[in-house]
Scaffold this motif. Structure first.
Motif, mmCIF file in Angstrom:
data_model
loop_
_atom_site.group_PDB
_atom_site.id
_atom_site.type_symbol
_atom_site.label_atom_id
_atom_site.label_comp_id
_atom_site.label_asym_id
_atom_site.label_seq_id
_atom_site.Cartn_x
_atom_site.Cartn_y
_atom_site.Cartn_z
ATOM 1 N N ASN A 136 1.599 4.387 -13.902
ATOM 2 C CA ASN A 136 0.919 3.864 -12.719
ATOM 3 C C ASN A 136 0.261 4.953 -11.889
ATOM 4 O OD1 ASN A 136 1.962 1.085 -13.043
ATOM 5 N ND2 ASN A 136 3.927 2.026 -12.577
ATOM 6 N N ALA A 137 0.211 6.184 -12.393
ATOM 7 C CA ALA A 137 -0.217 7.311 -11.569
ATOM 8 C C ALA A 137 -1.612 7.112 -10.978
ATOM 9 C CB ALA A 137 -0.165 8.604 -12.378
ATOM 10 N N ARG A 138 -2.557 6.708 -11.789
ATOM 11 C CA ARG A 138 -3.926 6.538 -11.274
ATOM 12 C C ARG A 138 -3.994 5.424 -10.231
ATOM 13 N NH1 ARG A 138 -8.133 9.165 -13.657
ATOM 14 N NH2 ARG A 138 -7.575 10.484 -15.433
ATOM 15 N N GLN A 139 -3.247 4.367 -10.454
ATOM 16 C CA GLN A 139 -3.202 3.266 -9.497
ATOM 17 C C GLN A 139 -2.655 3.744 -8.152
ATOM 18 O OE1 GLN A 139 -0.546 0.126 -10.711
ATOM 19 N NE2 GLN A 139 -1.074 -1.199 -8.988
ATOM 20 N N VAL A 140 -1.596 4.551 -8.210
ATOM 21 C CA VAL A 140 -0.996 5.074 -6.980
ATOM 22 C C VAL A 140 -1.943 6.052 -6.291
ATOM 23 C CG1 VAL A 140 0.880 6.499 -6.065
ATOM 24 C CG2 VAL A 140 1.373 4.728 -7.760
ATOM 25 N N LEU A 141 -2.543 6.960 -7.047
ATOM 26 C CA LEU A 141 -3.472 7.930 -6.465
ATOM 27 C C LEU A 141 -4.667 7.239 -5.812
ATOM 28 C CD1 LEU A 141 -3.407 10.618 -9.280
ATOM 29 C CD2 LEU A 141 -2.636 10.965 -6.922
ATOM 30 N N GLU A 142 -5.140 6.192 -6.445
ATOM 31 C CA GLU A 142 -6.259 5.447 -5.869
ATOM 32 C C GLU A 142 -5.834 4.761 -4.575
ATOM 33 O OE1 GLU A 142 -9.791 2.381 -7.300
ATOM 34 O OE2 GLU A 142 -8.002 2.634 -8.546
ATOM 35 N N ALA A 143 -4.646 4.150 -4.569
ATOM 36 C CA ALA A 143 -4.151 3.474 -3.370
ATOM 37 C C ALA A 143 -3.953 4.459 -2.227
ATOM 38 C CB ALA A 143 -2.840 2.744 -3.680
ATOM 39 N N ALA A 144 -3.577 5.706 -2.569
ATOM 40 C CA ALA A 144 -3.343 6.739 -1.547
ATOM 41 C C ALA A 144 -4.597 7.542 -1.220
ATOM 42 C CB ALA A 144 -2.248 7.693 -2.033
ATOM 43 N N HIS A 145 -5.747 7.161 -1.826
ATOM 44 C CA HIS A 145 -7.024 7.851 -1.601
ATOM 45 C C HIS A 145 -6.948 9.330 -1.995
ATOM 46 C CE1 HIS A 145 -8.275 4.224 0.463
ATOM 47 N NE2 HIS A 145 -7.216 4.310 1.254
ATOM 48 N N LEU A 146 -6.279 9.590 -3.113
ATOM 49 C CA LEU A 146 -6.131 10.961 -3.604
ATOM 50 C C LEU A 146 -6.744 11.169 -4.990
ATOM 51 C CD1 LEU A 146 -2.382 11.712 -2.673
ATOM 52 C CD2 LEU A 146 -4.421 12.655 -1.571
ATOM 53 N N GLY A 201 0.822 -1.196 0.000
ATOM 54 C CA GLY A 201 0.000 0.000 0.000
ATOM 55 C C GLY A 201 0.861 1.252 0.000
ATOM 56 N N ILE A 202 0.214 2.408 0.086
ATOM 57 C CA ILE A 202 0.946 3.672 0.072
ATOM 58 C C ILE A 202 0.105 4.736 0.773
ATOM 59 C CG2 ILE A 202 0.023 4.598 -2.108
ATOM 60 C CD1 ILE A 202 3.735 4.652 -1.100
ATOM 61 N N ALA A 203 0.753 5.660 1.431
ATOM 62 C CA ALA A 203 0.059 6.792 2.051
ATOM 63 C C ALA A 203 0.766 8.064 1.611
ATOM 64 C CB ALA A 203 0.087 6.682 3.573
ATOM 65 N N PRO A 204 0.034 9.160 1.406
ATOM 66 C CA PRO A 204 0.685 10.407 0.999
ATOM 67 C C PRO A 204 1.561 10.959 2.109
ATOM 68 C CG PRO A 204 -1.621 10.797 1.495
ATOM 69 C CD PRO A 204 -1.425 9.317 1.542
ATOM 70 N N TYR A 205 2.561 11.747 1.719
ATOM 71 C CA TYR A 205 3.335 12.480 2.715
ATOM 72 C C TYR A 205 2.370 13.399 3.476
ATOM 73 C CZ TYR A 205 7.676 11.263 0.200
ATOM 74 O OH TYR A 205 8.719 10.606 -0.387
ATOM 75 N N PRO A 206 2.430 13.430 4.804
ATOM 76 C CA PRO A 206 1.509 14.297 5.565
ATOM 77 C C PRO A 206 1.586 15.764 5.151
ATOM 78 C CG PRO A 206 2.571 12.725 7.026
ATOM 79 C CD PRO A 206 3.248 12.583 5.683
ATOM 80 N N GLY A 207 2.795 16.279 4.929
ATOM 81 C CA GLY A 207 2.934 17.673 4.522
ATOM 82 C C GLY A 207 2.316 17.941 3.163
ATOM 83 N N SER A 208 2.461 16.980 2.259
ATOM 84 C CA SER A 208 1.875 17.133 0.921
ATOM 85 C C SER A 208 0.355 17.110 0.992
ATOM 86 C CB SER A 208 2.377 16.016 0.006
ATOM 87 O OG SER A 208 3.784 16.053 -0.099
ATOM 88 N N LEU A 209 -0.176 16.193 1.800
ATOM 89 C CA LEU A 209 -1.632 16.121 1.962
ATOM 90 C C LEU A 209 -2.175 17.419 2.552
ATOM 91 C CD1 LEU A 209 -4.230 14.494 1.804
ATOM 92 C CD2 LEU A 209 -3.688 13.540 4.059
#
Length: 251
Positions: free
Chosen positions: A142-152, A113-121
């Protein structure tokens, strides 16, 4: 970062973010996948000079996947056929190697999985709060896959990534075309938009596009390298962009 630069950031018509290493720590997963690929591939060709993180930052970071493969192979004097994007991951072609790396990346992302950097969020949240549109501009397919995994995924009305670049024949970074396309789709002039990048090639793309401000995020490449590539300001975390009151409020 000065208060004036912070104010300029949150007064932009739009902000264009790179993804890996800027919004999410996926660069770490990419780096491990690339290292796994090239460690095995260089050994297969009997190359003594090992693949290192320096190779990642010099030849791969921010570039389209197959361009990165070619650059590393050329740096070691290895000449493989380019092949076709449909090549199997086991094919000994540039595309085959790129697809092999992508398979490793996908497996790791699904497993960890992946989570966004807190500062970036926090920065993305503040932009949304004050109504400044944002886009993701990434060389990755893979951008959309990553954004979806990070709930962004739903945070960005415009996503210009490696898939869009391939489908529409848009030149990759360090050419400015991906960023210019994103600005156009948001309906803003480059001179009123800001680019945020962690890769030398991405910073160079922002600088070449005539954007109002290019913010470099130093996740390991070095502040000097980002500045030399054209960054107007360099931060180590996007939280540095937030006004002092926002940092205190945690917003």
């Amino acid at each position: 970062m000065t208060p004036q630069q912070r104010a300029r950031f949150f007064d932009a018509a739009a902000v264009l973010f790179d993804l890996d290493g800027v919004l999410t720590p996926t660069a770490e997963i990419h780096m491990r996948a690339w290292s796994e690929l090239f460690t095995a591939e260089l050994a297969r060709h009997g190359v003594q000079q090992q693949y290192t993180d320096e190779d990642y930052f010099r030849y791969v970071d921010g570039r389209p996947r197959y361009d990165g493969v070619q650059a590393v192979l050329q740096s070691r004097g290895i000449d493989l056929p380019y092949g076709d994007p449909s090549d199997a991951a086991g094919a000994e072609t540039v595309c085959g190697l790129g697809n092999r790396k992508n398979a490793v990346f996908g497996e790791t992302l699904e497993r960890e999985g992946i989570a966004p950097y807190p500062g970036s969020l926090a920065v993305v949240d503040r932009l949304g709060m004050i109504g400044i549109p944002a886009a993701v501009v990434s060389s990755s397919k893979n951008a959309r896959q990553v954004l979806e995994a990070a709930h962004l995924l739903d945070r960005f009305p415009v996503i210009v990534d490696g898939v869009v670049a391939a489908d529409e024949g848009i030149a990759g970074k360090p050419a400015p075309d991906l960023f210019l396309t994103a600005a156009e789709r948001l309906g803003v002039a480059p001179s009123h938009a800001i680019v945020v990048e962690d890769a030398v090639s991405g910073v160079a793309a922002g600088a070449a596009g005539g954007f109002a401000l290019v913010v470099g995020v130093d996740r390991g490449v070095g502040a000097a390298a980002l500045t030399d590539a054209g960054a107007d300001v360099v931060v180590s975390d996007l939280a540095e962009l937030l006004p002092a009151e926002a940092e205190k409020d945690g917003s």
